[in-house]
Design a protein around this motif. Structure first.
Motif, PDB file in Angstrom:
ATOM      1  N   LYS A 127       0.830  -3.280  -7.873  1.00 32.33           N
ATOM      2  CA  LYS A 127       1.600  -2.858  -6.707  1.00 32.33           C
ATOM      3  C   LYS A 127       1.236  -3.651  -5.456  1.00 32.33           C
ATOM      4  O   LYS A 127       2.092  -3.890  -4.601  1.00 32.33           O
ATOM      5  N   LEU A 175      -8.896   3.281  -4.973  1.00 29.91           N
ATOM      6  CA  LEU A 175      -9.043   2.000  -4.278  1.00 29.91           C
ATOM      7  C   LEU A 175     -10.114   2.100  -3.193  1.00 29.91           C
ATOM      8  O   LEU A 175     -10.907   1.168  -2.997  1.00 29.91           O
ATOM      9  N   GLU A 177      -4.298   6.832  -6.495  1.00 30.97           N
ATOM     10  CA  GLU A 177      -4.576   5.394  -6.476  1.00 30.97           C
ATOM     11  C   GLU A 177      -5.275   4.992  -5.179  1.00 30.97           C
ATOM     12  O   GLU A 177      -6.188   4.157  -5.189  1.00 30.97           O
ATOM     13  N   LEU A 178      -4.872   5.587  -4.063  1.00 27.65           N
ATOM     14  CA  LEU A 178      -5.541   5.308  -2.790  1.00 27.65           C
ATOM     15  C   LEU A 178      -6.995   5.773  -2.824  1.00 27.65           C
ATOM     16  O   LEU A 178      -7.892   5.085  -2.315  1.00 27.65           O
ATOM     17  N   VAL A 214       0.820  -1.201   0.000  1.00 24.30           N
ATOM     18  CA  VAL A 214       0.000   0.000   0.000  1.00 24.30           C
ATOM     19  C   VAL A 214       0.855   1.252   0.000  1.00 24.30           C
ATOM     20  O   VAL A 214       0.479   2.277  -0.568  1.00 24.30           O
ATOM     21  N   LEU A 231       1.352   2.994  -3.307  1.00 25.44           N
ATOM     22  CA  LEU A 231       0.253   3.638  -4.029  1.00 25.44           C
ATOM     23  C   LEU A 231       0.348   5.153  -3.945  1.00 25.44           C
ATOM     24  O   LEU A 231       0.694   5.708  -2.900  1.00 25.44           O
ATOM     25  N   ARG A 241      -9.299  -6.931  -8.913  1.00 25.40           N
ATOM     26  CA  ARG A 241      -9.756  -5.830  -8.065  1.00 25.40           C
ATOM     27  C   ARG A 241     -10.362  -6.328  -6.764  1.00 25.40           C
ATOM     28  O   ARG A 241     -10.247  -5.678  -5.730  1.00 25.40           O
ATOM     29  N   ASN A 251      -2.485  -0.552 -12.148  1.00 26.96           N
ATOM     30  CA  ASN A 251      -1.300  -0.237 -11.349  1.00 26.96           C
ATOM     31  C   ASN A 251      -1.496  -0.626  -9.890  1.00 26.96           C
ATOM     32  O   ASN A 251      -0.579  -1.144  -9.239  1.00 26.96           O
ATOM     33  N   ILE A 252      -2.707  -0.368  -9.357  1.00 24.53           N
ATOM     34  CA  ILE A 252      -3.009  -0.723  -7.965  1.00 24.53           C
ATOM     35  C   ILE A 252      -2.870  -2.223  -7.755  1.00 24.53           C
ATOM     36  O   ILE A 252      -2.224  -2.687  -6.800  1.00 24.53           O
ATOM     37  N   ALA A 298      -7.546  -6.995  -4.455  1.00 29.92           N
ATOM     38  CA  ALA A 298      -6.951  -5.720  -4.046  1.00 29.92           C
ATOM     39  C   ALA A 298      -7.791  -5.065  -2.951  1.00 29.92           C
ATOM     40  O   ALA A 298      -7.266  -4.538  -1.961  1.00 29.92           O
ATOM     41  N   HIS A 313      -5.244   3.144 -13.612  1.00 31.07           N
ATOM     42  CA  HIS A 313      -4.978   3.251 -12.175  1.00 31.07           C
ATOM     43  C   HIS A 313      -5.240   1.913 -11.480  1.00 31.07           C
ATOM     44  O   HIS A 313      -4.444   1.481 -10.634  1.00 31.07           O
TER      45      HIS A 313
END
Length: 247
Positions: A227, A194, A190-191, A183, A186, A233, A223-224, A236, A220
């Motif tokens: 990472k 998310l 991105e946060l 996290v 990010l 999703r 990438n999330i 994530a 985005h």
């Protein structure tokens, strides 16, 4: 008589609006410079279906790219083996295609660092287009580039941060050390995205909230997921909620 559901009606309306918007958009060219047919006909067809206002032109020589096309060029995709030659004709290419972003086409992750090293020296190319992405993600990256956004694969950025410097001994990159959740890697945006995904919001609503395109939201999210080391999703979001509970 068959009645249309509200969801079907909304989707049909969105489709008609998108089609009308595409018809009004000025035509643009994606120019591919490659001797090897590095982008398949299947991908080119998918690209032209997704962006109906785009025309794909392929040339085998950099010299052939130094021409005026039927419509303005918005994106130049360059075979990695031809970047040096393209750089030599950079001034001419930029004069003829002043609004175009240029990206290196990268077929596999093993060559990412080598491509990045070329990018750090290139006056023309500043982005990388990976070819091993899922089709929807790959099209989203193309959409981002067509809007003038640079793109580097998250794996390349993470590798640089793990080593504390850019590949090839460049300057140290900003960012906190990687922790168990990922996290800390990010960005603020991105946060935010998310957090909205964790509340069950769909991409089009997130895009409207931040005044972004759905393509940018998809980038985005890609990438999330990368990472966080997640597979999708849903995973994530689960990791994000787990972190919230621990905090």
């Amino acid at each position: 008589m068959c009645l249309m559901s509200r969801r079907d009606y909304d989707n049909a309306t969105v489709g008609r609006v998108a089609a009308a918007r595409n018809e009004r958009r000025p035509r643009r060219v994606i120019l591919i410079i490659s001797k090897t047919g590095i982008i398949s006909e299947r991908l080119i067809s998918a690209l032209e279906r997704e962006f109906s206002w785009v025309l794909v032109e392929e040339v085998e020589q950099v010299a052939a790219a130094c021409n005026v096309f039927a419509h303005p060029v918005s994106l130049i995709l360059v075979d990695p083996g031809m970047i040096d030659e393209a750089d030599e004709r950079c001034i001419e290419l930029l004069r003829l295609h002043p609004d175009a972003l240029a990206a290196a086409i990268e077929p596999n992750d093993e060559n990412l660092t080598a491509s990045f090293l070329k990018l750090t020296r290139s006056p023309l190319v500043h982005s990388v287009l990976p070819m091993n992405l899922r089709l929807d993600t790959w099209l989203s990256v193309i959409g981002l580039m067509l809007c003038g956004g640079d793109y580097l694969p998250p794996a390349l950025i993470l590798d640089a941060r793990r080593n504390g410097h850019a590949p090839g001994g460049g300057a140290k990159l900003p960012g906190a050390p990687i922790n168990g959740t990922g996290v800390s890697e990010l960005t603020a945006r991105e946060l935010q995205i998310l957090e909205m995904v964790s509340r069950g919001l769909q991409n089009k609503l997130i895009a409207a909230e931040f005044r972004l395109s759905e393509h940018t939201v998809k980038i985005h999210l890609h990438n999330i997921i990368t990472k966080l080391g997640a597979h999708n999703r849903t995973e994530a979001v689960a990791r994000f909620r787990s972190l919230q509970e621990r905090v």
